[in-house]
Design a protein around this motif. Structure first.
Motif, PDB file in Angstrom:
ATOM      1  N   ARG A  81      53.776  51.676  14.428  1.00  0.00           N
ATOM      2  CA  ARG A  81      54.174  52.983  14.941  1.00  0.00           C
ATOM      3  C   ARG A  81      55.270  52.796  15.979  1.00  0.00           C
ATOM      4  O   ARG A  81      55.082  52.104  16.955  1.00  0.00           O
ATOM      5  CB  ARG A  81      52.990  53.696  15.561  1.00  0.00           C
ATOM      6  N   ALA A  85      51.994  58.582  19.897  1.00  0.00           N
ATOM      7  CA  ALA A  85      50.869  59.146  19.147  1.00  0.00           C
ATOM      8  C   ALA A  85      50.833  60.659  19.337  1.00  0.00           C
ATOM      9  O   ALA A  85      51.328  61.203  20.317  1.00  0.00           O
ATOM     10  CB  ALA A  85      49.565  58.531  19.635  1.00  0.00           C
ATOM     11  N   ASP A  88      46.471  64.802  19.971  1.00  0.00           N
ATOM     12  CA  ASP A  88      45.049  64.749  19.661  1.00  0.00           C
ATOM     13  C   ASP A  88      44.577  63.343  19.322  1.00  0.00           C
ATOM     14  O   ASP A  88      43.390  63.108  19.155  1.00  0.00           O
ATOM     15  CB  ASP A  88      44.686  65.725  18.547  1.00  0.00           C
ATOM     16  N   ASP A  89      45.498  62.361  19.228  1.00  0.00           N
ATOM     17  CA  ASP A  89      45.125  60.963  19.027  1.00  0.00           C
ATOM     18  C   ASP A  89      45.142  60.173  20.331  1.00  0.00           C
ATOM     19  O   ASP A  89      44.711  59.027  20.357  1.00  0.00           O
ATOM     20  CB  ASP A  89      46.085  60.286  18.043  1.00  0.00           C
ATOM     21  N   ASP A  90      45.667  60.769  21.394  1.00  0.00           N
ATOM     22  CA  ASP A  90      45.823  60.073  22.665  1.00  0.00           C
ATOM     23  C   ASP A  90      44.560  60.247  23.507  1.00  0.00           C
ATOM     24  O   ASP A  90      44.237  61.358  23.922  1.00  0.00           O
ATOM     25  CB  ASP A  90      47.036  60.636  23.407  1.00  0.00           C
ATOM     26  N   PRO A  91      43.817  59.161  23.781  1.00  0.00           N
ATOM     27  CA  PRO A  91      42.578  59.299  24.547  1.00  0.00           C
ATOM     28  C   PRO A  91      42.806  59.802  25.969  1.00  0.00           C
ATOM     29  O   PRO A  91      41.995  60.557  26.500  1.00  0.00           O
ATOM     30  CB  PRO A  91      41.979  57.893  24.570  1.00  0.00           C
TER      31      PRO A  91
END
Length: 141
Positions: A81, A85, A88-91
Motif C-alpha cells: 500500500r 489507509a 474506517d481501517d485506521d485504528p
C-alpha cells in the motif's frame, strides 16, 4: 453502406484520439517498445492497427518488463500500500471516534442526572411547602 463507413471512420477517429491522448500523457516508464516520437506517427498513419498496437504494448506480459520490477511477488499476498489507509481501517481514527462518542455520552448522562436532581428538588420543595396536597396520581379502581 455509406452509414457503415461513416460509423467505422468515426470509430477509427475516436480510437486514434484516445490512443494519442494516452500516448502523450503516459509516464516515461509506461512507453514501451518504441520511443514516444515514433508512437505518434504509428498511431496516426496505421489505421486501427496503430492504436491497437499502442494499447497492446502497454499491457504487461507482451515482452515488456513487469510493472513491479524483477522481484516476483507471492500470489497470496496483497500488493504493497502506497496510500494511506481508509479512515474506517485506521485504528487510531476509530479510537478517537470512540473516545469522542464516550465523552458525548458522559456529558448527556450528566445533563440528565442534573435535570433529574433539579426536578426531584422542586418536588421536595413543593411537598415541604404544602404537605397536605398530594400531587401524585392516585392508583385505585
Amino acid at each position: 453502406m455509406a452509414r457503415v463507413f461513416i460509423l467505422l471512420f468515426m470509430l477509427h477517429v475516436v480510437l486514434m484520439a484516445v490512443a494519442l491522448i494516452s500516448c502523450l500523457s503516459a509516464e516515461k516508464g509506461d512507453v514501451r517498445a518504441l520511443p514516444r516520437l515514433l508512437w505518434v506517427p504509428v498511431i496516426i498513419v496505421i489505421p486501427l492497427l496503430g492504436p491497437a498496437a499502442w494499447f497492446l504494448s502497454r499491457r504487461p506480459g507482451f515482452g515488456s518488463p513487469s510493472p513491479l520490477g524483477s522481484v516476483p511477488r507471492p500470489t497470496g499476498t496483497p500488493p504493497p500500500r502506497n496510500r494511506p489507509a481508509a479512515p474506517d481501517d485506521d485504528p487510531e481514527f476509530l479510537r478517537a471516534l470512540d473516545a469522542e462518542k464516550a465523552k458525548q455520552d458522559r456529558e448527556l448522562f450528566e445533563r440528565w442526572e442534573e435535570d433529574l436532581r433539579r426536578r426531584e428538588d422542586d418536588l421536595r420543595r413543593r411537598d415541604a411547602a404544602d404537605p397536605r396536597e398530594d400531587r401524585r396520581p392516585e392508583s385505585g379502581a
